[in-house]
Enzyme design. Structure first.
Site: not given
Ligand code: NAD
Length: 496
Positions: A152, A179, A230, A251, A285
């Site tokens: 997000w 979402e 994450s 990522e 990130c």
């Molecule tokens: P998150 O891992 O909670 O969610 C990311 C996505 O995964 C969302 O679309 C979510 O609905 C989906 N998701 C959650 N549970 C799932 C499951 N069991 N199966 C499949 N999909 C699932 O992360 P967030 O809170 O949305 O974003 C923040 C995180 O993203 C931070 O850790 C940040 O460092 C990371 N991030 C990394 C990069 C990069 O390029 N490395 C870039 C942006 C954000």
């Protein structure tokens, strides 16, 4: 926002109302309800994957020049709706309009233009006669339907980073944005259709990770999973992809160190640290999170950073003068605040911030923490908020060792006037990106990816094609003999 009245699913070139349960979405900068968001059901998922699968043969057979032409038109169409994209990005995330207009939207358009060019320049080894009397060549082929899952924090840019290299290489995509921030991913897909990209090439499904995300990863027609989010969810995605041996690109989280060596320009480092730790309200990130500062300049650096942080205007993201808007949600604000509270309770001090301002909405002041231990939660774990922790060091070896002392390895910076130290930091810091006397700038031409628990594979740049293409070896014999010499190893040529 009343713009998605036709539904929050974008499948086969049209909006659709998801048949899952609707959930309310809140504007994080006001706390007020913004809209009801219909969620995808597994039936909707099936429609999206089938649409992507049906679109694949024709899209993958286009010439690179034809796909490039589509992307060039897409970039123009995005530019024509730039203001609307930026406004929706701010409304759903709480980030400032200054960021949305000057960073998120132009960055996305630049990425589309980059991949329009890169689509025509996908590389492989030159053909060569490696085995004698035969020529080997490389075919780079699209993989098929890619299931992409995005976070997000930069919803529009993450949609672009996930979708563009995939479709430039000839794949089709089903994207599941977070979402809680679906708006600009939907507009991205809608504008692609408006620009002439065929229906089914980009589909967007809005729904929870645990149901829609998991079913997308496990769908047998999905050939590859590309995930940004994450580290904990990324590991789960990898385990699901492993069930069928599916290709995966991850990522993940970051905890970027920011080393200020003894000979650094402290004024430049302080400005760099404030910008790099508060960009996107720290929900980045690659944001600077751990400043390791030589003890001889520690007090000067921290006083300057705290002073600059205190000048920042936090509040209504729609005002041009606001430096930092809200965090993405009240839940997330509480998580950030409680990490800071625990650090202070265990002996650390907040030299700036540490508090939410008296505003409705998910706001948190830029925060500088000192006095935390290297092995404490606030130094080791991702906060994903506008919080910088500063720790002193004595020797260059110590600084580099501390910088490498977390499970993450996404990005880092080193501030120094010594070429030798700069080169040493670039070589020895374990991260996918090391900035020298800078922290944050990214460019479409350069890869973005992690080391260690920050994942593997790259977004952006031509390196991303390594993720989104299969490499095929084709060998063509020009040996006219019926029995070839190498076959003697298997069976000797004997007179009949
Ligand atoms: P998150 O891992 O909670 O969610 C990311 C996505 O995964 C969302 O679309 C979510 O609905 C989906 N998701 C959650 N549970 C799932 C499951 N069991 N199966 C499949 N999909 C699932 O992360 P967030 O809170 O949305 O974003 C923040 C995180 O993203 C931070 O850790 C940040 O460092 C990371 N991030 C990394 C990069 C990069 O390029 N490395 C870039 C942006 C954000």
């Amino acid at each position: 926002m009343t713009m998605f009245i036709q539904g929050h699913q974008y499948i086969n070139g049209s909006y659709l109302v998801g048949s899952g349960e609707s959930v309310p979405r809140v504007n994080p900068a006001t706390g007020a309800k913004a809209e009801d968001v219909d969620q995808a059901s597994l039936e909707d998922l099936e429609l999206a994957v089938q649409a992507a699968s049906a679109a694949f043969p024709a899209w993958s057979r286009l010439t690179p020049g034809e796909r490039s032409g589509h992307l060039l038109k897409f970039a123009l169409a995005l530019a024509a709706r730039a203001g609307e994209l930026a406004d929706v990005e701010t409304a759903q995330t709480g980030k400032t309009v200054r960021m949305s207009h000057n960073f998120d939207v132009p960055g996305t358009i630049d990425n589309v233009n980059f991949f329009a060019g890169a689509a025509r320049n996908i590389q492989g080894l030159a053909a060569g006669d490696y085995a004698g009397n035969s020529t080997s060549m490389i075919r780079r082929e699209a993989i098929g339907v890619v299931g992409s899952i995005a976070p997000w924090n930069y919803p529009l840019q993450m949609a672009a980073w996930k979708v563009l290299p995939a479709i430039a290489a000839g794949n089709t995509v089903v994207l599941k944005p977070s979402e809680i921030t679906p708006g600009t991913s939907l507009l991205f897909a809608e504008i692609a259709t408006e620009a002439g990209i065929p229906a089914g090439v980009i589909n967007v499904l809005v729904g929870p990770g645990r149901t829609v995300g998991e079913a997308l990863i496990r769908h047998p027609l999905v050939q590859m999973c590309s995930f940004t989010g994450s580290t904990s969810v990324g590991r789960h995605v990898m385990s699901m992809a492993a069930e069928s041996g599916k290709r995966v690109h991850l990522e993940l989280g970051g905890k970027a160190p920011f080393i200020v060596f003894k000979d650094a320009d402290v004024e430049a480092a302080a400005h760099g640290a404030v910008a790099a730790s508060t960009i996107n309200a720290g929900q980045d990130c690659t944001a600077a999170t751990r400043a390791y500062v030589h003890s001889s300049v520690f007090d000067k650096f921290t006083a300057r950073v705290a002073g600059l942080m205190n000048t920042m205007v936090v509040g209504n993201p729609l005002l041009e003068d606001t430096d930092m808007g809200s965090l993405v949600s009240e839940n997330h604000r509480s998580k950030v605040a409680s990490m800071v509270e625990r650090a202070v309770a265990s002996g650390a001090t907040a030299l700036a911030g540490g508090l939410a301002p008296e505003l409705p909405g998910a706001f948190f002041r830029p925060t500088l923490i000192v006095g935390a231990a290297q092995d404490s939660e606030i130094v080791q774990e991702e906060i994903f908020g506008p919080v910088l922790v500063a720790l002193p060091f004595e020797t260059d070896d110590e600084a580099i060792a501390l910088a490498n002392d977390t499970p993450f390895g996404l990005a880092a910076s080193a501030w120094t006037s010594s070429v030798t130290l700069a080169m040493r930091a670039a070589a020895e810091i374990e991260a996918g990106c090391v900035w020298i006397n800078e922290h944050i700038p990214i460019v479409s031409e350069m890869p973005h990816g992690g080391y260690k628990s920050s994942g593997f594979g790259n977004d952006m740049s031509s390196y991303s094609f390594e993720e989104y293409t299969n490499i095929k070896h084709v060998l063509i014999s020009h040996d006219t003999a019926a029995h070839k010499d190498w076959q003697d190893t298997v069976f000797k040529h004997r007179a009949d």
